[in-house]
Motif scaffolding. Structure first.
Motif, PDB file in Angstrom:
ATOM      1  N   VAL A  32      -4.714  -8.854  -2.648  1.00  0.00           N
ATOM      2  CA  VAL A  32      -3.671  -8.360  -2.818  1.00  0.00           C
ATOM      3  C   VAL A  32      -3.560  -6.772  -3.108  1.00  0.00           C
ATOM      4  O   VAL A  32      -2.817  -6.136  -2.384  1.00  0.00           O
ATOM      5  N   LEU A  33      -4.476  -6.361  -3.683  1.00  0.00           N
ATOM      6  CA  LEU A  33      -4.877  -5.059  -4.029  1.00  0.00           C
ATOM      7  C   LEU A  33      -4.949  -4.369  -2.786  1.00  0.00           C
ATOM      8  O   LEU A  33      -4.442  -3.110  -2.629  1.00  0.00           O
ATOM      9  N   GLY A  34      -6.193  -4.909  -2.049  1.00  0.00           N
ATOM     10  CA  GLY A  34      -6.039  -4.082  -0.750  1.00  0.00           C
ATOM     11  C   GLY A  34      -5.197  -4.178   0.115  1.00  0.00           C
ATOM     12  O   GLY A  34      -5.061  -3.025   0.644  1.00  0.00           O
ATOM     13  N   TYR A  35      -4.196  -5.193   0.239  1.00  0.00           N
ATOM     14  CA  TYR A  35      -3.173  -5.078   1.038  1.00  0.00           C
ATOM     15  C   TYR A  35      -2.153  -3.958   0.560  1.00  0.00           C
ATOM     16  O   TYR A  35      -1.700  -3.107   1.375  1.00  0.00           O
ATOM     17  N   SER A  36      -1.901  -3.909  -0.727  1.00  0.00           N
ATOM     18  CA  SER A  36      -0.792  -3.069  -1.269  1.00  0.00           C
ATOM     19  C   SER A  36      -1.183  -1.740  -1.059  1.00  0.00           C
ATOM     20  O   SER A  36      -0.521  -0.658  -0.739  1.00  0.00           O
ATOM     21  N   VAL A  37      -2.547  -1.452  -1.092  1.00  0.00           N
ATOM     22  CA  VAL A  37      -2.886  -0.099  -1.003  1.00  0.00           C
ATOM     23  C   VAL A  37      -3.073   0.625   0.416  1.00  0.00           C
ATOM     24  O   VAL A  37      -2.598   1.546   0.701  1.00  0.00           O
ATOM     25  N   ALA A  38      -3.027  -0.410   1.373  1.00  0.00           N
ATOM     26  CA  ALA A  38      -3.236  -0.076   2.787  1.00  0.00           C
ATOM     27  C   ALA A  38      -1.604   0.135   3.195  1.00  0.00           C
ATOM     28  O   ALA A  38      -1.130   0.893   3.807  1.00  0.00           O
ATOM     29  N   ALA A  39      -0.697  -0.682   2.369  1.00  0.00           N
ATOM     30  CA  ALA A  39       0.553  -0.553   2.668  1.00  0.00           C
ATOM     31  C   ALA A  39       1.394   0.527   2.246  1.00  0.00           C
ATOM     32  O   ALA A  39       2.039   1.188   2.755  1.00  0.00           O
ATOM     33  N   ILE A  40       0.894   1.124   0.998  1.00  0.00           N
ATOM     34  CA  ILE A  40       1.780   2.311   0.482  1.00  0.00           C
ATOM     35  C   ILE A  40       0.999   3.472   1.070  1.00  0.00           C
ATOM     36  O   ILE A  40       1.595   4.276   1.169  1.00  0.00           O
ATOM     37  N   GLY A  41      -0.457   3.364   1.293  1.00  0.00           N
ATOM     38  CA  GLY A  41      -1.069   4.776   1.907  1.00  0.00           C
ATOM     39  C   GLY A  41      -0.876   5.751   0.953  1.00  0.00           C
ATOM     40  O   GLY A  41      -0.146   6.930   1.166  1.00  0.00           O
ATOM     41  N   PRO A  42      -1.585   5.575  -0.366  1.00  0.00           N
ATOM     42  CA  PRO A  42      -1.324   6.671  -1.443  1.00  0.00           C
ATOM     43  C   PRO A  42      -2.078   8.050  -0.936  1.00  0.00           C
ATOM     44  O   PRO A  42      -2.946   7.777  -0.001  1.00  0.00           O
ATOM     45  N   ASP A  43      -1.742   9.035  -1.851  1.00  0.00           N
ATOM     46  CA  ASP A  43      -2.456  10.307  -1.572  1.00  0.00           C
ATOM     47  C   ASP A  43      -4.024  10.000  -1.661  1.00  0.00           C
ATOM     48  O   ASP A  43      -4.240   9.729  -3.028  1.00  0.00           O
ATOM     49  N   TRP A  44      -4.602  10.238  -0.745  1.00  0.00           N
ATOM     50  CA  TRP A  44      -6.258   9.856  -1.266  1.00  0.00           C
ATOM     51  C   TRP A  44      -6.716  10.859  -2.378  1.00  0.00           C
ATOM     52  O   TRP A  44      -7.910  10.594  -2.474  1.00  0.00           O
ATOM     53  N   ARG A  45      -6.112  12.007  -2.237  1.00  0.00           N
ATOM     54  CA  ARG A  45      -6.628  12.816  -3.239  1.00  0.00           C
ATOM     55  C   ARG A  45      -6.485  12.190  -4.837  1.00  0.00           C
ATOM     56  O   ARG A  45      -7.169  12.855  -5.755  1.00  0.00           O
ATOM     57  N   ARG A  46      -5.660  11.268  -4.905  1.00  0.00           N
ATOM     58  CA  ARG A  46      -5.393  10.326  -6.010  1.00  0.00           C
ATOM     59  C   ARG A  46      -6.073   9.039  -6.150  1.00  0.00           C
ATOM     60  O   ARG A  46      -6.122   8.543  -7.304  1.00  0.00           O
ATOM     61  N   ALA A  47      -6.694   8.597  -4.874  1.00  0.00           N
ATOM     62  CA  ALA A  47      -7.228   7.529  -4.813  1.00  0.00           C
ATOM     63  C   ALA A  47      -8.503   7.116  -5.929  1.00  0.00           C
ATOM     64  O   ALA A  47      -8.925   6.069  -6.133  1.00  0.00           O
ATOM     65  N   TRP A  48      -9.161   8.356  -6.372  1.00  0.00           N
ATOM     66  CA  TRP A  48     -10.332   8.356  -6.933  1.00  0.00           C
ATOM     67  C   TRP A  48     -10.012   7.373  -8.447  1.00  0.00           C
ATOM     68  O   TRP A  48     -10.760   6.916  -9.127  1.00  0.00           O
ATOM     69  N   MET A  49      -8.583   7.465  -8.806  1.00  0.00           N
ATOM     70  CA  MET A  49      -8.040   6.663 -10.060  1.00  0.00           C
ATOM     71  C   MET A  49      -8.223   5.284  -9.966  1.00  0.00           C
ATOM     72  O   MET A  49      -8.435   4.460 -11.099  1.00  0.00           O
ATOM     73  N   ILE A  50      -8.344   4.698  -8.836  1.00  0.00           N
ATOM     74  CA  ILE A  50      -8.188   3.360  -8.643  1.00  0.00           C
ATOM     75  C   ILE A  50      -9.430   2.678  -9.146  1.00  0.00           C
ATOM     76  O   ILE A  50      -9.305   1.754  -9.899  1.00  0.00           O
ATOM     77  N   PRO A  51     -10.712   3.196  -8.873  1.00  0.00           N
ATOM     78  CA  PRO A  51     -11.664   2.434  -9.562  1.00  0.00           C
ATOM     79  C   PRO A  51     -11.650   2.746 -11.003  1.00  0.00           C
ATOM     80  O   PRO A  51     -12.395   1.725 -11.619  1.00  0.00           O
ATOM     81  N   VAL A  52     -11.480   3.661 -11.360  1.00  0.00           N
ATOM     82  CA  VAL A  52     -11.336   4.175 -12.509  1.00  0.00           C
ATOM     83  C   VAL A  52     -10.492   3.124 -13.396  1.00  0.00           C
ATOM     84  O   VAL A  52     -10.650   2.519 -14.564  1.00  0.00           O
ATOM     85  N   MET A  53      -9.300   3.143 -12.750  1.00  0.00           N
ATOM     86  CA  MET A  53      -8.228   2.062 -13.407  1.00  0.00           C
ATOM     87  C   MET A  53      -8.844   0.448 -13.489  1.00  0.00           C
ATOM     88  O   MET A  53      -8.549   0.012 -14.631  1.00  0.00           O
ATOM     89  N   LEU A  54      -9.595   0.024 -12.571  1.00  0.00           N
ATOM     90  CA  LEU A  54      -9.980  -1.107 -12.698  1.00  0.00           C
ATOM     91  C   LEU A  54     -10.935  -1.490 -13.592  1.00  0.00           C
ATOM     92  O   LEU A  54     -11.245  -2.140 -14.580  1.00  0.00           O
ATOM     93  N   ALA A  55     -11.892  -0.208 -13.770  1.00  0.00           N
ATOM     94  CA  ALA A  55     -12.981  -0.179 -14.847  1.00  0.00           C
ATOM     95  C   ALA A  55     -12.595  -0.351 -16.149  1.00  0.00           C
ATOM     96  O   ALA A  55     -12.840  -0.867 -17.214  1.00  0.00           O
TER      97      ALA A  55
END
Length: 264
Positions: A125-148
């Motif tokens: 679900v997370l992978g699908y939503s990230v692909a669908a949203i297409g967030p600014d990849w300059r902000r994507a570094w927060m995703i693994p930080v958020m999960l941890a």
């Protein structure tokens, strides 16, 4: 400590693998059960285009991040909420006399590898939503930080719940509201809740840092409640503080535990 934990979960995994049909059915069942929450979200968006100002894919992003953090924690240490059962049965005494951390033993007790199906579902679900949203990849570094951060926060909540069971041995469902209740709350945008509740899960019990605050940063959206921009980056600090509190509470619970054969 890590080696002890790994040996314990490997023992329980081998035990589960001895019955492959039962293991497979359990994995399917846990995956289907986890999909119920996802189904609720999809039903909601079958009748509307936005929930509290968030699109379906944005809600799925928040759901996927919170569920993945929760399911990983549940797999690794979820059984620590069985403290009250050990106390009532008198088996906690056996745990305490072993030359290994009581927390590690209880976290790995009756490890359920079939729960990995829930992790795969949340990750999909997370992978699908990230692909669908297409967030600014300059902000994507927060995703693994958020999960941890989410994993650490949920682990701290489980530890607190376990520590409280030294006092509330007859009401494990009360302390489970911190863990399973926290997971249910974080599955949706916090903007669907009242302002006072959101303040509570931001400044008191930091569930907002599981996916809400860092998620707003990834999505490039302002906080509907007007919290400062720097709040988006406080997740690791909040997780650390909650972990220290949980460790202290656990230590106090073990220290003040009275064996079933002790005299008060």
């Amino acid at each position: 400590m890590v080696r002890t934990y790994a040996l314990l979960i490997w023992t329980w995994t081998r035990s589960a693998a001895a019955y492959p049909a039962s293991f497979a059915l359990a994995a399917v069942f846990t995956t289907v059960t986890a999909a119920v929450d996802l189904g609720v979200i999809l039903v909601v968006f079958a009748n509307t285009t936005a929930l509290a100002g968030f699109s379906r894919d944005e809600v799925l992003f928040l759901y996927g991040a919170a569920s993945l953090a929760f399911c990983v924690t549940d797999l690794l240490i979820g059984n620590i909420d069985r403290v009250s059962g050990h106390i009532r049965a008198g088996t906690l005494d056996v745990v305490l006399i072993r030359p290994a951390s009581a927390w590690v033993q209880l976290a790995a007790d009756r490890f359920v590898p079939a729960r990995i199906g829930r992790i795969l579902q949340a990750a999909a679900v997370l992978g699908y939503s990230v692909a669908a949203i297409g967030p600014d990849w300059r902000r994507a570094w927060m995703i693994p930080v958020m999960l941890a951060t989410g994993i650490v926060i949920f682990a701290a909540l489980w530890t607190l719940a376990g520590a409280l069971q030294f006092l509330l041995t007859d009401a494990p469902e009360v302390v489970n509201s911190f863990t399973y209740g926290g997971q249910q709350l974080t599955q949706y945008p916090l903007s669907v809740y009242g302002r006072d509740l959101v303040r509570g899960v931001t400044y008191v019990l930091p569930l907002a840092f599981v996916n809400w605050q860092p998620g707003l940063y990834v999505l490039g959206r302002p906080d509907p409640f007007g919290t400062p921009e720097f709040t988006r980056f406080l997740g690791p600090a909040a997780a650390l503080l909650l972990s220290l509190l949980a460790a202290l509470a656990w230590r106090q619970g073990i220290r003040h535990y009275r064996s079933t054969g002790s005299q008060a």
